[in-house]
Write a protein that holds these residues in place. Structure first.
Motif, mmCIF file in Angstrom:
data_model
loop_
_atom_site.group_PDB
_atom_site.id
_atom_site.type_symbol
_atom_site.label_atom_id
_atom_site.label_comp_id
_atom_site.label_asym_id
_atom_site.label_seq_id
_atom_site.Cartn_x
_atom_site.Cartn_y
_atom_site.Cartn_z
ATOM 1 N N LYS A 79 -41.283 52.474 15.641
ATOM 2 C CA LYS A 79 -40.476 51.600 16.497
ATOM 3 C C LYS A 79 -39.160 52.271 16.891
ATOM 4 O O LYS A 79 -38.779 52.267 18.064
ATOM 5 C CB LYS A 79 -40.178 50.272 15.770
ATOM 6 C CG LYS A 79 -41.412 49.500 15.369
ATOM 7 C CD LYS A 79 -41.058 48.195 14.675
ATOM 8 C CE LYS A 79 -40.365 48.392 13.331
ATOM 9 N NZ LYS A 79 -41.155 49.118 12.336
ATOM 10 N N SER A 80 -38.454 52.839 15.902
ATOM 11 C CA SER A 80 -37.179 53.491 16.204
ATOM 12 C C SER A 80 -37.387 54.662 17.152
ATOM 13 O O SER A 80 -36.593 54.879 18.071
ATOM 14 C CB SER A 80 -36.520 53.993 14.918
ATOM 15 O OG SER A 80 -36.282 52.923 14.040
ATOM 16 N N THR A 81 -38.461 55.400 16.922
ATOM 17 C CA THR A 81 -38.765 56.545 17.777
ATOM 18 C C THR A 81 -38.975 56.095 19.216
ATOM 19 O O THR A 81 -38.361 56.624 20.145
ATOM 20 C CB THR A 81 -40.031 57.255 17.251
ATOM 21 O OG1 THR A 81 -39.821 57.591 15.889
ATOM 22 C CG2 THR A 81 -40.340 58.500 18.052
ATOM 23 N N GLY A 132 -28.529 49.626 12.263
ATOM 24 C CA GLY A 132 -28.042 49.023 11.028
ATOM 25 C C GLY A 132 -28.670 49.693 9.821
ATOM 26 O O GLY A 132 -28.430 49.312 8.687
ATOM 27 N N GLU A 133 -29.536 50.678 10.090
ATOM 28 C CA GLU A 133 -30.285 51.305 9.007
ATOM 29 C C GLU A 133 -29.919 52.747 8.798
ATOM 30 O O GLU A 133 -30.034 53.267 7.696
ATOM 31 C CB GLU A 133 -31.793 51.231 9.313
ATOM 32 C CG GLU A 133 -32.277 49.817 9.484
ATOM 33 C CD GLU A 133 -33.779 49.737 9.680
ATOM 34 O OE1 GLU A 133 -34.424 50.776 9.895
ATOM 35 O OE2 GLU A 133 -34.295 48.608 9.606
ATOM 36 N N GLU A 134 -29.508 53.412 9.896
ATOM 37 C CA GLU A 134 -29.277 54.851 9.800
ATOM 38 C C GLU A 134 -27.876 55.206 10.268
ATOM 39 O O GLU A 134 -27.286 54.505 11.083
ATOM 40 C CB GLU A 134 -30.317 55.588 10.658
ATOM 41 C CG GLU A 134 -31.727 55.422 10.130
ATOM 42 C CD GLU A 134 -32.784 55.904 11.118
ATOM 43 O OE1 GLU A 134 -33.625 56.699 10.707
ATOM 44 O OE2 GLU A 134 -32.746 55.480 12.278
ATOM 45 N N ILE A 157 -31.069 47.024 19.259
ATOM 46 C CA ILE A 157 -30.676 46.603 17.915
ATOM 47 C C ILE A 157 -31.762 47.049 16.934
ATOM 48 O O ILE A 157 -32.895 46.570 16.988
ATOM 49 C CB ILE A 157 -30.514 45.069 17.826
ATOM 50 C CG1 ILE A 157 -29.470 44.551 18.814
ATOM 51 C CG2 ILE A 157 -30.172 44.649 16.399
ATOM 52 C CD1 ILE A 157 -28.037 44.843 18.448
ATOM 53 N N ASP A 158 -31.438 47.961 16.044
ATOM 54 C CA ASP A 158 -32.419 48.519 15.102
ATOM 55 C C ASP A 158 -31.909 48.317 13.677
ATOM 56 O O ASP A 158 -31.081 49.064 13.214
ATOM 57 C CB ASP A 158 -32.623 50.008 15.411
ATOM 58 C CG ASP A 158 -33.714 50.631 14.557
ATOM 59 O OD1 ASP A 158 -34.322 49.921 13.747
ATOM 60 O OD2 ASP A 158 -33.935 51.844 14.709
ATOM 61 N N SER A 159 -32.333 47.360 12.951
ATOM 62 C CA SER A 159 -33.284 46.324 13.297
ATOM 63 C C SER A 159 -32.616 44.955 13.133
ATOM 64 O O SER A 159 -31.560 44.875 12.516
ATOM 65 C CB SER A 159 -34.466 46.392 12.321
ATOM 66 O OG SER A 159 -33.985 46.077 11.014
HETATM 67 MG MG MG Z 1 -36.873 52.441 12.151
#
Ligand code: MG
Ligand code: TYD
Length: 446
Positions: free
Chosen positions: A92-94, A115-117, A162-164
């Motif tokens: 998904k992020s890719t 919000g994750e990386e 927005i991730d995620s």
């Molecule tokens: Mg991701």
């Protein structure tokens, strides 16, 4: 003003305090909330006659990634909220980083909120995708929606990722942990207002979660305009993008990608992917021309019928990528109408490349694969098979036969077993009409 109690876990509201939330079953989770914010507001608009309203559709922006654009119905609508769900690690992020970079080129700038990386981690991924040098894409590592909204109002980007959604805490909740149904719902609602206010597209990534602690994308489908799911198994590089909801287009489309060295690559000819067969025809293998929305895709169906005498008391039945109940029904039809005793045999059905078939038009192909394996006789390599099978063993017509056969022809198939009476025009491949199962098997395995 009346008092309102809200469940800390799921957001359920009650006018009286309860020891246990009737919605989610959590004990001692109801707390008194400040009702000030829910006072009736003065509406910004008044009801107006339909005839007086000016029709206006927000701009539709193509992403330049053809498979993605087709899914969206031509591009993303400004002011809309698009949710992309999928299991962790599916890509998904890719995909969204690729989409964001591409949209940012034409409509700068875009903000990618992670919000994750950390920005450095996002940069690493972007470099791998060959997007490292973009000036138009801004990376923002933040989880607090209040701060995200503030930056967005200030920088006025053309779009937002927005991730995620599960990592974002809504403005109203200062202390709560992100990821609960209530938090995810509030954050999504707030973002939908932001999208409408600024008339920008916002893409939300949502992880499908196995535990009930965190809210999955299902919980917010009703709050967004478009819902897409990215599917694909760990054992295969194929990724399928499905539309579950689309306020601005069809929900029948399917996008096909392959996870490669440089991210998700479009697969322009998925039929090759799902029919990558051995050089010599093998028993139990048939090719079925499937339809995914408006798109024909050839898919290989494989069957293995094996004697289960030494294994278990009950014969094994497995269907991967095909409907189990449909298989059970067709096995009964084979037994009865073709007089073949497969009741005691183990039967395994599978589709190639991780494709899922949801159509009864695949019935005849499933039957042919089973019979071919049972008799250990291969089916001619250049033949496709299509038709629905009734309980009486008749072969019934299917929709969009011409499109299916035209795709087969393009890929070099020479013959097609089709329901009797169907004569689609403009095709050069040989049609082998089948009235019932007996007739079809005679044509295929004689
Ligand atoms: Mg991701
Ligand atoms: P990712 O987009 O992080 O998944 P999600 O956001 O859905 O959790 O991608 C996960 C996998 O994709 C990861 O295992 C590495 C792989 N990958 C590639 O194979 N090629 C690539 O170019 C990239 C960026 C990732």
């Amino acid at each position: 003003m009346k008092k309102l109690y809200r469940c800390r876990r799921c957001g359920y509201g009650s006018l009286q305090w309860l020891g246990r939330c009737p919605n989610c079953g959590e004990w001692d989770s109801l707390e008194l909330v400040d009702q000030g914010a829910t006072e009736p507001a003065r509406p910004r608009t008044k009801p107006q006659p339909l005839a007086a309203i000016e029709p206006r559709e927000g701009g539709r922006w193509p992403t330049g990634i053809a498979e993605f654009d087709r899914i969206l119905g031509g591009g993303v609508i400004s002011g809309s909220l698009v949710l992309i769900g999928g299991e962790p690690g599916v890509g998904k992020s890719t995909l969204l980083l690729q989409v964001a970079a591409s949209l940012a080129q034409a409509h700068p700038p875009f903000i990618y909120v992670s919000g994750e990386e950390s920005p450095a981690q996002v940069k690493l991924r972007a470099a791998r995708l060959g997007l490292g040098a973009s000036e138009a894409l801004l990376i923002f590592s933040e989880q607090r929606l209040e701060l995200i909204a503030q930056e967005v109002r200030e920088l006025r980007p053309q779009g937002l990722i927005i991730d995620s959604i599960q990592t974002i805490s809504p403005s109203a909740e200062k202390a709560g942990e992100p990821g609960t149904t209530r938090q995810v719902g509030l954050a999504t609602f707030e973002l939908s207002q932001l999208a409408r206010e600024l008339e920008i597209p916002i893409f939300l990534i949502g992880h499908i979660t196995k535990s009930g602690e965190f809210a999955g994308p299902k919980a917010i489908e009703h709050l967004v305009d478009v819902v897409l799911y990215l599917e694909g198994g760990a054992e295969s590089a194929v990724r399928l993008l499905r539309v579950v909801k689309n306020r601005y287009g069809s929900t029948e489309e399917l996008g096909v990608f392959q996870m490669g060295e440089h991210g998700l690559e479009e697969v322009t000819n998925p039929s090759r992917l799902f029919t990558a067969r051995a050089a010599v025809a093998k028993p139990g293998s048939v090719v079925f021309p499937a339809m995914e929305g408006t798109r024909p895709i050839l898919v290989e169906i494989q069957a293995l019928v094996a004697s289960g005498r030494y294994a278990a008391a009950y014969p094994q039945r497995r269907a991967i990528g095909l409907d189990y109940n449909r298989m059970a029904l067709l096995l009964a039809v084979i037994e009865k109408r073709l007089g073949m005793h497969i009741g005691g045999e183990d039967v395994y059905l599978n589709t190639a490349g991780g494709f899922t078939i949801r159509e009864t038009a695949a019935d005849l192909g499933m039957v042919a694969a089973v019979v071919s394996s049972f008799r250990n006789r291969p089916i001619d390599y250049g033949t496709v098979i299509v038709g629905e099978v009734s309980l009486a063993g008749e072969v019934r017509p299917v929709k969009r036969l011409r499109e299916r056969l035209s795709e087969a022809e393009k890929l070099g198939y020479r013959r097609a077993v089709v329901p009797a009476g169907e004569r689609p025009s403009g095709l050069t491949l040989e049609l082998l009409p089948a009235e019932d199962l007996e007739g079809a098997m005679e044509v295929l395995l004689s």
